[in-house]
Design a protein around this motif. Structure first.
Motif, PDB file in Angstrom:
ATOM      1  N   LEU A   1      -5.717  -0.413  -0.404  1.00 55.29           N
ATOM      2  CA  LEU A   1      -5.975  -1.794  -0.022  1.00 55.29           C
ATOM      3  C   LEU A   1      -5.083  -2.720  -0.830  1.00 55.29           C
ATOM      4  N   ALA A   2      -4.476  -3.697  -0.170  1.00 60.72           N
ATOM      5  CA  ALA A   2      -3.678  -4.705  -0.874  1.00 60.72           C
ATOM      6  C   ALA A   2      -4.035  -6.070  -0.335  1.00 60.72           C
TER       7      ALA A   2
ATOM      8  N   CYS B   1       0.826  -1.212   0.000  1.00 61.70           N
ATOM      9  CA  CYS B   1       0.000   0.000   0.000  1.00 61.70           C
ATOM     10  C   CYS B   1       0.855   1.255   0.000  1.00 61.70           C
ATOM     11  N   ASP B   2       1.914   1.259   0.799  1.00 59.54           N
ATOM     12  CA  ASP B   2       2.789   2.438   0.872  1.00 59.54           C
ATOM     13  C   ASP B   2       3.462   2.712  -0.468  1.00 59.54           C
ATOM     14  N   LEU B   3       4.009   1.678  -1.095  1.00 61.02           N
ATOM     15  CA  LEU B   3       4.772   1.885  -2.322  1.00 61.02           C
ATOM     16  C   LEU B   3       3.868   2.163  -3.525  1.00 61.02           C
ATOM     17  N   THR B   4       2.687   1.549  -3.564  1.00 63.43           N
ATOM     18  CA  THR B   4       1.782   1.775  -4.697  1.00 63.43           C
ATOM     19  C   THR B   4       0.910   2.998  -4.523  1.00 63.43           C
ATOM     20  N   GLY B   5       0.779   3.461  -3.267  1.00 63.52           N
ATOM     21  CA  GLY B   5      -0.098   4.599  -2.994  1.00 63.52           C
ATOM     22  C   GLY B   5      -1.572   4.234  -3.016  1.00 63.52           C
TER      23      GLY B   5
ATOM     24  N   PHE C   1      -1.322   9.191  -9.097  1.00 62.86           N
ATOM     25  CA  PHE C   1      -1.950   9.672 -10.340  1.00 62.86           C
ATOM     26  C   PHE C   1      -3.267   8.939 -10.616  1.00 62.86           C
ATOM     27  N   ASP C   2      -3.851   8.408  -9.526  1.00 62.24           N
ATOM     28  CA  ASP C   2      -5.256   7.983  -9.513  1.00 62.24           C
ATOM     29  C   ASP C   2      -5.522   6.651 -10.218  1.00 62.24           C
ATOM     30  N   ALA C   3      -4.541   5.764 -10.250  1.00 62.45           N
ATOM     31  CA  ALA C   3      -4.771   4.429 -10.804  1.00 62.45           C
ATOM     32  C   ALA C   3      -5.841   3.707  -9.985  1.00 62.45           C
ATOM     33  N   ASP C   4      -6.547   2.772 -10.614  1.00 62.56           N
ATOM     34  CA  ASP C   4      -7.594   2.014  -9.935  1.00 62.56           C
ATOM     35  C   ASP C   4      -7.074   0.696  -9.360  1.00 62.56           C
ATOM     36  N   VAL C   5      -6.105   0.103 -10.034  1.00 57.44           N
ATOM     37  CA  VAL C   5      -5.476  -1.149  -9.584  1.00 57.44           C
ATOM     38  C   VAL C   5      -3.995  -1.055  -9.893  1.00 57.44           C
ATOM     39  N   VAL C   6      -3.167  -1.586  -8.987  1.00 55.23           N
ATOM     40  CA  VAL C   6      -1.729  -1.670  -9.240  1.00 55.23           C
ATOM     41  C   VAL C   6      -1.290  -3.104  -8.969  1.00 55.23           C
ATOM     42  N   VAL C   7      -0.596  -3.694  -9.933  1.00 53.84           N
ATOM     43  CA  VAL C   7      -0.123  -5.072  -9.787  1.00 53.84           C
ATOM     44  C   VAL C   7       1.362  -5.133 -10.097  1.00 53.84           C
ATOM     45  N   GLY C   8       1.965  -6.256  -9.751  1.00 52.19           N
ATOM     46  CA  GLY C   8       3.380  -6.463 -10.029  1.00 52.19           C
ATOM     47  C   GLY C   8       3.892  -7.651  -9.256  1.00 52.19           C
ATOM     48  N   THR C   9       5.208  -7.774  -9.174  1.00 52.88           N
ATOM     49  CA  THR C   9       5.824  -8.859  -8.433  1.00 52.88           C
ATOM     50  C   THR C   9       6.808  -8.299  -7.420  1.00 52.88           C
ATOM     51  N   THR C  10       6.946  -8.994  -6.294  1.00 51.64           N
ATOM     52  CA  THR C  10       7.920  -8.584  -5.276  1.00 51.64           C
ATOM     53  C   THR C  10       9.186  -9.424  -5.359  1.00 51.64           C
TER      54      THR C  10
ATOM     55  N   SER D   1     -10.328   0.925  -1.750  1.00 48.91           N
ATOM     56  CA  SER D   1     -11.181   0.287  -0.732  1.00 48.91           C
ATOM     57  C   SER D   1     -12.566  -0.020  -1.280  1.00 48.91           C
ATOM     58  N   ALA D   2     -13.006   0.743  -2.270  1.00 50.78           N
ATOM     59  CA  ALA D   2     -14.336   0.523  -2.848  1.00 50.78           C
ATOM     60  C   ALA D   2     -14.473  -0.873  -3.443  1.00 50.78           C
ATOM     61  N   TYR D   3     -13.332  -1.497  -3.772  1.00 51.21           N
ATOM     62  CA  TYR D   3     -13.374  -2.812  -4.410  1.00 51.21           C
ATOM     63  C   TYR D   3     -13.011  -3.940  -3.440  1.00 51.21           C
ATOM     64  N   LYS D   4     -13.144  -3.671  -2.153  1.00 49.47           N
ATOM     65  CA  LYS D   4     -12.720  -4.667  -1.174  1.00 49.47           C
ATOM     66  C   LYS D   4     -13.513  -5.966  -1.266  1.00 49.47           C
ATOM     67  N   ARG D   5     -14.735  -5.919  -1.767  1.00 46.44           N
ATOM     68  CA  ARG D   5     -15.540  -7.129  -1.916  1.00 46.44           C
ATOM     69  C   ARG D   5     -15.258  -7.848  -3.229  1.00 46.44           C
TER      70      ARG D   5
END
Length: 951
Positions: free
Chosen positions: A134-135, A127-131, A257-266, A287-291
């Motif tokens: 919810l993760a 959450c911190d790195l993607t801004g 910059f208001d992305a809706d989803v952020v994905v990637g690999t750690t 958070s709106a997509y928590k379900r």
């Protein structure tokens, strides 16, 4: 005693135990038990055709010899995979520690608080790195996460978009090639239309519901996406961003910059390359997509005393609730790898990550300057770690490989170089010497890395991250070692006691199988290196495919799916491709028994099929006549049957061959869920029952450890007619002659974890594998007999035998006010993890002991269950202040000055004498799930904010 026999070390009961156990279950021999358990018409008449078993010492020498066939070059291919530095303190105390790698998924939160805290750290880091707000607690790989983003955004389209059937999804041409392939796989059955193009030329048509961007792009260029996202949102187009985790230390977060989803690999946070996996992907959103978020979320709640506690929130087992209405079939994660990546951030902290990111970026700028001085053009105007250079690719490649260096060559005139944490000044000078030789010039020597940077202010990160105390406290090895140990002590794992979960086999993960994972000859291979550099991997993966093909009685195997759920999807997509190759595009009906795992209907829907549920009989078996009726009704459109064998109810159904024949007669193919394959190996197989394809859970049947909820591997094995359609990869050729597009990012999925299963099969051999199955059945029937008269077993075979697991009915205890959850929590006081609760039948527990547990451990478990039964008898519905309802009992309760309970402290904490010798203390009282869902907090929120959320 054959001390060099691996079978002796893996199988729990001794020869003396065997005699006593056979007496208890009233059988003269194991052979008689198998005859009374497994239908005769599916029993194998010949042993498996496998190589002779090896001892642990022989296997160690064998695997070492194979590792020497791998050529570990310095690799700068990138494409989402980078060499990383795994801190030894994390390697020794987590990766190599059975306290971490043998733990189960934290469904029983009270005895999993350590793992849950580690995952909360991971979610906070993401959450911190993607801004983002919810993760989740990780997904399988970056490409899978991107596909999940595409399908989640499809599910949350606006009402107007759904009404208009808006189904176009824009994919930037900068996306990683393996991600594009996987997006194609997922899009086709859902009728999502992919449009690949230049994001700078996108017309933002209302025909689109979503888009995905790569940040930085696949060749390293960093784009400012703020304007794109703003325009997309103006047209109700939601935007996903596939981001490089280390670059987010330096670059503006997608959330900003208001992305809706952020994905990637750690992966580059300290995880070995491992020829493609396992690695923990991340998925962060609003958070709106928590379900709607796929996978698992770790949330903060409170226990009975109102103290802070952690647990899995919201979709703990979404598929088992929503079934064919689930938005994802993902039921697992990469927990062990997520824990390691989170600990990497804890160990380095924000300042350490900034140092690492700056070193990587400055190395790239230094290298770019030197290469341009040699006369080459570096095309990326803004970059983080990746350079794109114009040159003769073939010439550069020939020189580079003589110096044991790999670059990425997207075309004949382009070389892409991705630097990483492990890149040194010596490495940079080697790279420069390659280009100098190609240019016939004197090389340029770098003596120090220049501090210059080329990232513009408008895309540079200027916000804080990892400010929580946990990321600023444990930077010495001593402190981190103690922190890891503190968390480990809160978790019950296989190194403490049996974990008797039905359908989630928790067997021994032998040290000899695990040791190769720490060898850099296996760990430091990029999945896209030239195949001749991975000869050791090639030999092992080919042998494992051959072993699994023989074990299942099929014709071919793909190791690519990196979870059981992905294996289900892959198997169904292969069936779909088979039907389409025959012109049967209309075949889309999938029959699924009512008792099936919840992932089955979810996978069927993902594969574009319509689910028709078939009934079960009162005995828990498939209702053959109902199945026949529905197969006939849908014969023109029948695609497949999904069946679990032995059944989810723990029975070898005698009608299985009749069932598969009905499906074939009506034009369908039979998919066998491999969840219970550990009750087949060596005594029968999917080919014998008439199946056409199955997936195997290598993390169940073939000894890959669960790791607290992952890694998993779910290869598919298939009959001859399906072999041409095995999944491929866009970079490294694999799969069948008519391969479907990718199921996972890497050609062979989580290849590093496959070493474990290869070792398991190789050391057991044909006889040992059969014995493992036989003893799993023996141990289950022993428990069944010991509990007889105390508990009722719901389903048994025609001769009264259980398979490798059984369902115990706890519903009658409701008259005493006791629910099945109370039994699960009370077992913690006895030192045991609960069996599977309320699946597949509500109000029951499903017990599976595996072959690895000794008679002594089985007896301790049975003694605990019998003792609990007497406690149930003493309980009453009128009085909830009893030892069952108050379970589990913590050390804080037992040492408190006051004791306001109508039973003794000894009964609470030490109900049987053996408990005192090896007491495990739950660290929290019973957690409040409902409270946690109402007040969802899924990051390391400061305690002040947590208290505010309670108000």
């Amino acid at each position: 005693m054959k001390t060099d026999s691996f079978k002796l070390r893996h199988i729990g009961p001794s020869e003396r135990d065997l005699r006593d156990m056979l007496t208890t279950i009233k059988a003269d021999s194991i052979e008689q038990l198998i005859y009374e358990t497994v239908p005769d018409d599916i029993l194998l008449k010949e042993p498996l055709a496998l190589a002779p078993s090896m001892s642990e010492q022989e296997y160690s020498a064998h695997i070492q010899k194979l590792s020497s066939k791998n050529k570990v070059y310095k690799t700068y291919i990138g494409l989402g995979y980078h060499e990383a530095c795994l801190p030894p303190v994390i390697q020794r105390n987590i990766l190599e520690n059975p306290g971490w790698y043998t733990a189960y998924t934290p469904y029983q939160a009270e005895i999993a608080q350590g793992r849950l805290e580690a995952l909360l750290n991971y979610q906070t880091m993401i959450c911190d790195l993607t801004g983002m707000e919810l993760a989740n607690a990780s997904l399988l790989d970056e490409s899978t996460a991107a596909a999940e983003a595409m399908t989640m955004l499809f599910a949350v389209r606006s009402r107007e978009q759904k009404k208009n059937n808006t189904n176009k999804f824009f994919v930037s041409e900068e996306i990683l090639p393996q991600t594009l392939s996987l997006l194609q796989t997922r899009a086709i059955p859902l009728d999502i239309e992919l449009v690949v193009g230049d994001h700078e030329q996108f017309d933002f048509s209302k025909e689109f519901y979503g888009a995905i961007l790569q940040y930085p792009g696949k060749s390293g260029q960093v784009y400012d996406y703020a304007n794109f996202v703003e325009k997309a949102h103006a047209e109700e187009i939601k935007v996903a961003v596939a981001a490089d985790i280390l670059s987010l230390v330096t670059l503006k977060s997608p959330g900003s910059f208001d992305a809706d989803v952020v994905v990637g690999t750690t992966q580059r946070f300290g995880i070995p390359l491992g020829y493609g996996g396992p690695h923990a992907a991340f998925f962060a959103t609003r958070s709106a997509y928590k379900r709607n978020i796929p996978g698992r979320i770790i949330g903060v709640t409170q226990d009975t005393n109102g103290n802070r506690a952690l647990r899995m929130a919201l979709q703990t087992r979404e598929q088992h609730i929503k079934r064919d209405k689930a938005t994802s079939n993902i039921c697992t994660a990469q927990v062990l790898l997520a824990v390691m990546a989170g600990m990497y951030a804890v160990y380095h902290g924000p300042e350490g990550l900034q140092y690492i990111a700056s070193k990587v970026h400055n190395s790239a700028t230094t290298l770019s300057d030197s290469i341009e001085q040699l006369g080459f053009s570096q095309l990326n105007s803004i970059y983080f770690d990746t350079l794109r250079i114009t040159a003769d690719a073939q010439k550069i490649r020939e020189i580079a490989e003589t110096k044991e260096v790999n670059f990425y060559y997207p075309d004949s005139k382009t070389i892409v170089i991705s630097l990483n944490e492990a890149t040194t000044i010596t490495n940079l000078n080697t790279i420069i010497s390659i280009f100098a030789k190609a240019a016939n010039k004197e090389t340029i020597e770098i003596k120090e890395i220049n501090p210059g940077e080329n990232i513009q202010e408008n895309i540079k990160r200027n916000s804080e991250f990892l400010t929580n105390e946990v990321f600023n406290s444990y930077h010495s090895e001593t402190e981190l070692m103690r922190y890891i140990k503190k968390l480990e002590r809160k978790d019950l794992s296989l190194n403490h006691s049996m974990i008797p979960l039905g359908s989630c086999t928790m067997k021994l993960n032998a040290a000899s199988e695990m040791l190769p994972l720490s060898d850099p000859q296996w760990g430091n291979i990029h999945p896209f290196v030239p195949i001749e550099q991975a000869e050791g991997y090639k030999e092992i993966l080919n042998k494992l495919e051959e072993q699994l093909t023989e074990i299942t009685g099929f014709a071919a195997t793909s190791l690519q799916p990196n979870s059981g759920a992905q294996g289900e999807f892959a198997g169904l997509m292969v069936i779909r491709a088979y039907h389409e190759s025959r012109g049967d595009h209309h075949r889309n009906i999938c029959l699924i028994p009512s008792s099936a795992h919840g992932t089955n209907p979810a996978s069927a829907v993902m594969a574009g099929m319509k689910v028709v549920v078939t009934k079960a009989t009162e005995e828990g078996n498939i209702d053959v006549e109902d199945l026949r009726e529905k197969a006939l009704l849908h014969k023109d459109n029948l695609a497949a049957l999904m069946v679990t064998y032995p059944s989810t109810h723990g029975v070898y159904e005698s009608a299985i061959r009749e069932i598969t024949a009905i499906i074939h007669k009506n034009g369908g193919q039979v998919y066998m869920d491999g969840a219970n394959m550990n009750a087949q190996v060596g005594i029968t197989h999917p080919g014998a029952i008439g199946a056409d394809v199955c997936h195997l859970n290598l993390h169940k049947t073939f000894a890959i450890p669960h790791g607290g909820g992952g890694p998993g591997v779910g290869p598919i094995c298939i009959a001859k007619q399906l072999a041409p359609f095995l999944p491929g990869n866009p970079i490294i050729k694999t799969g069948g002659t008519e391969a479907i597009s990718a199921i996972s990012a890497a050609p062979w999925g989580s290849a590093l974890a496959c070493l474990i299963s290869y070792g398991y099969i190789t050391m057991l051999g044909a006889e040992g594998l059969r014995n493992a199955t036989e003893y799993a059945i023996l141990n289950a029937n022993y428990i069944k007999e010991r509990l007889d008269g105390h508990y009722d077993v719901l389903y048994v075979g025609e001769k009264g035998r259980a398979a490798h697991e059984m369902i115990v009915d706890c519903r009658p205890f409701k008259t005493n006010g006791i629910e099945v959850t109370d039994i699960a929590k009370r077992l913690m006081d006895y030192g045991f993890h609960a069996p599977t609760v309320s699946f597949p039948v509500a109000g029951t527990i499903m017990i599976e002991p595996t072959e690895s547990e000794s008679k002594a451990e089985l007896d301790r478990f049975c003694d605990a269950m019998i003792s609990i039964r007497s406690e149930i008898a003493e309980a009453s519905a009128d009085n909830t202040n009893n030892v069952m309802k108050n379970a589990p009992h913590t050390l804080a309760m037992l040492t408190a000055d006051s004791w306001d309970f109508p039973y003794s402290r000894e009964q609470a904490a030490y109900p049987l004498s053996y408990v005192a010798d090896n007491k495990f203390w739950p660290t929290v009282r019973r957690v409040d799930d409902a409270y946690g869902d109402r007040n969802l907090i899924c990051t390391c929120t400061p305690i002040e904010e947590y208290i505010e959320a309670e108000v």
